[in-house]
Design a protein around this motif. Sequence first.
Motif, PDB file in Angstrom:
ATOM      1  N   SER A 137      -8.310  14.323   5.861  1.00  0.00           N
ATOM      2  CA  SER A 137      -7.810  12.964   5.645  1.00  0.00           C
ATOM      3  C   SER A 137      -7.868  12.582   4.175  1.00  0.00           C
ATOM      4  O   SER A 137      -7.016  11.836   3.700  1.00  0.00           O
ATOM      5  N   ILE A 143      -5.983   9.555   2.106  1.00  0.00           N
ATOM      6  CA  ILE A 143      -6.708   8.321   2.405  1.00  0.00           C
ATOM      7  C   ILE A 143      -7.897   8.209   1.445  1.00  0.00           C
ATOM      8  O   ILE A 143      -8.519   9.210   1.109  1.00  0.00           O
ATOM      9  N   LEU A 147     -12.716   5.021   2.861  1.00  0.00           N
ATOM     10  CA  LEU A 147     -12.152   4.613   4.147  1.00  0.00           C
ATOM     11  C   LEU A 147     -12.137   5.746   5.149  1.00  0.00           C
ATOM     12  O   LEU A 147     -12.499   5.580   6.319  1.00  0.00           O
ATOM     13  N   ALA A 148     -11.701   6.918   4.680  1.00  0.00           N
ATOM     14  CA  ALA A 148     -11.594   8.054   5.584  1.00  0.00           C
ATOM     15  C   ALA A 148     -12.960   8.372   6.180  1.00  0.00           C
ATOM     16  O   ALA A 148     -13.103   8.566   7.390  1.00  0.00           O
TER      17      ALA A 148
ATOM     18  N   THR B 253      -2.722  -2.510   3.985  1.00  0.00           N
ATOM     19  CA  THR B 253      -1.481  -1.841   4.385  1.00  0.00           C
ATOM     20  C   THR B 253      -0.399  -2.869   4.708  1.00  0.00           C
ATOM     21  O   THR B 253       0.773  -2.532   4.797  1.00  0.00           O
ATOM     22  N   LEU B 301      -4.799   4.125   9.369  1.00  0.00           N
ATOM     23  CA  LEU B 301      -4.904   4.601   7.989  1.00  0.00           C
ATOM     24  C   LEU B 301      -3.942   5.751   7.739  1.00  0.00           C
ATOM     25  O   LEU B 301      -3.283   5.818   6.706  1.00  0.00           O
ATOM     26  N   VAL B 302      -3.882   6.671   8.712  1.00  0.00           N
ATOM     27  CA  VAL B 302      -3.007   7.834   8.540  1.00  0.00           C
ATOM     28  C   VAL B 302      -1.562   7.383   8.399  1.00  0.00           C
ATOM     29  O   VAL B 302      -0.841   7.816   7.498  1.00  0.00           O
ATOM     30  N   SER B 304      -0.412   4.449   7.472  1.00  0.00           N
ATOM     31  CA  SER B 304      -0.074   3.652   6.298  1.00  0.00           C
ATOM     32  C   SER B 304      -0.283   4.423   5.006  1.00  0.00           C
ATOM     33  O   SER B 304       0.352   4.136   4.006  1.00  0.00           O
ATOM     34  N   PHE B 305      -1.166   5.422   5.025  1.00  0.00           N
ATOM     35  CA  PHE B 305      -1.304   6.255   3.840  1.00  0.00           C
ATOM     36  C   PHE B 305      -0.388   7.473   3.949  1.00  0.00           C
ATOM     37  O   PHE B 305      -0.351   8.298   3.072  1.00  0.00           O
ATOM     38  N   SER B 312      -1.990   7.010  -3.441  1.00  0.00           N
ATOM     39  CA  SER B 312      -3.403   7.123  -3.735  1.00  0.00           C
ATOM     40  C   SER B 312      -3.637   7.447  -5.199  1.00  0.00           C
ATOM     41  O   SER B 312      -4.609   7.001  -5.789  1.00  0.00           O
TER      42      SER B 312
END
Lengths: 339, 316
Positions: A137, A143, A147-148, B253, B301-302, B304-305, B312
């Motif tokens: 991740s 990420i 957070l990850a 996000t 998260l996955v 939106s990232f 990043s």
Amino acid sequence: MPDTVQSHIALPVDVAVPRSRAADTARTLVRAGSLLAFVAVFAAFAAAAPGFLSAGNLANVVGQSAVIGVLALGMTLVVVAGGNDVVRGGIDLSVANNLGLCAAVYATGLGAGWGDGAALAATALAGLLVGAVNAVSVVWLGILPLLATLAAMNVCAGLELVLTHNTVVAASSPLLDVLSGEYPAGVPVLGEVLLGVAALLAVVLHLTPAGLRLYAVGGHREAARAAGLPVASYVAASYLGSGLCAAVASVLSVALLSGSTTGSGDMLLAAVVTALLGVVFSRRLVATIPGTLLSALFIGILINGFQLLNISSYWVNGVQGVLILLVVAATSMLRPNAG
Amino acid sequence: MSSRYALVAALVAVFAFFSVATTTFLTPGNLESILVNNFALLAIVSLGMTLAIAAGGIDLSVGTAIDIASLIFVSAVAAHVAMPLAVLGGLAGGLLVGAFNAGLIAGLRITPFLATLGTLFIGQSVQQLSTSGGQPIYLITGHVPPVFAFIGHGTVLGIPFAMIVVGGCAAIFATILGRSLFGRRVEALGAQPGVAWYSGLRVSRDTAWVYLLGSLVCAIAGILLSCTVRAYVPLSGNAYLLNAIGATFLGTTFSRVGRPNVAGTLLGVLLLNIVANGLLLIGWNFYWQQVGSGVLIFLVLVVSFGGGRARSTRAA
């Protein structure tokens, strides 16, 4: 006479200022100062607490620092590879709950009648798996590490509860007997494991080309990439290493407490502090293996000394907090243009 | 699919799923319970976190501000101090924590993560020492002023009091962060601290205000919490820390440029609460709930990232 104001403005924004001799001297002072503080605290306890200096007690301190120490060593790997910006750089918030999950795997494995070998393999696999999830991740999904690993931490905490139903799972095995024993007499095996893990990691990190490259990746990722290093693999490896350290620490914790226990998540902040505090014991104020080991022992000595002096253990957190602040204030004053 | 709406889509999806999967989720009683019992406190705490993260920092000591406010407030009420004074005392206690953080971060230039970590540790010791190791302070029923029931469970025009507080705080924070000059400076601090400094912004002063405001909302949350449980329970505020961080980053996000924002944070809090509540209702026990919500946060998260390499590195 050169215009000094202009030379300030001409500096590229947010790029470290070249090291000056004054900053070097100040760094040396901080490092000497923190070593001096270590020695001073040591001497104070030696003078005030009878029995503190006995070999048995000191060996005990090392043994009792083992679990947090190994956990913090794993965190150190991540900090080295990710850079020391705690929000955007390397950090692994999942270490403590990963430990809890691994301890649960190990204890329930033993309880289900597995041998030490099978239980150990499952434990290592669990730790590495968590590390692998973090690596994927952070490195490939992009990420933020904070957070990850936060999400991984939640998942680990949940899986641990699923395995243990929030109870203590007692465990015993020949390996645990060896680990919780003293060999040779008076030297806790746990402490030897801590020193062994630290020595191994120190060799890898400080004496091999791979270790140097890990520092390069954390120090300046773009430069490392431009130099042709496989940056992604190095960062991923650091999370795998951290996961494996959590697995090792979990076995130590099961040995220390004769089983898996709840609430291992509370160790997270202690592990973070230990890894970050270790920075002051290094010449360039970066995370190192010996530095982390020293800071783990330093905190162990504080807790032990307080116990011997009958000072309430409620002070320990506060003293730790003040220490972090002192250390960090000292180091951040050395960074020019911290604004 | 624009990743911007991943959070909203997730929210709609879980809401729809639990509405269909259970008969109890989509009832007024349950929805109100989610809002009053779960959403309100976390939302208030997350507002402070949003401001801190927007300013490029983080506040790990939210729990300390909650606890200290609760400690002073409950002790004062137990000692028969008048209610307004007790509330003021609680708020002052929370602000003290914020002032300590502000001094460390703005004055001594310690990085926010480490400064607030130090505050958190010191706060733990202070609480343990002042409660002989963590003994809760309970308010005996006779001592509880009637206003407690109102703050904890009362309604104004049918709206729960806690929700009014949340709404007020959220409106103020949204205005501060989104529409005020101070908010613009905070954004500048968070996006480019070096540039902000070179541009002549008074970085220290603005940073100090960020942590003071954050601790103030935490103190409000602490007082609400004390009124609901009618007690001060040492070290209970820490439970909000990780969820507040999670909600704030989930909320980023929702912004077109991936920045912390009040609306996104509130959606993030709601998502966390709905998932926890819904998983409970479909019969998952507490243990699997935690796994489930962890996995869900992870998925958001996955998404939106996703393909977010560029994002990043830009954020770094």
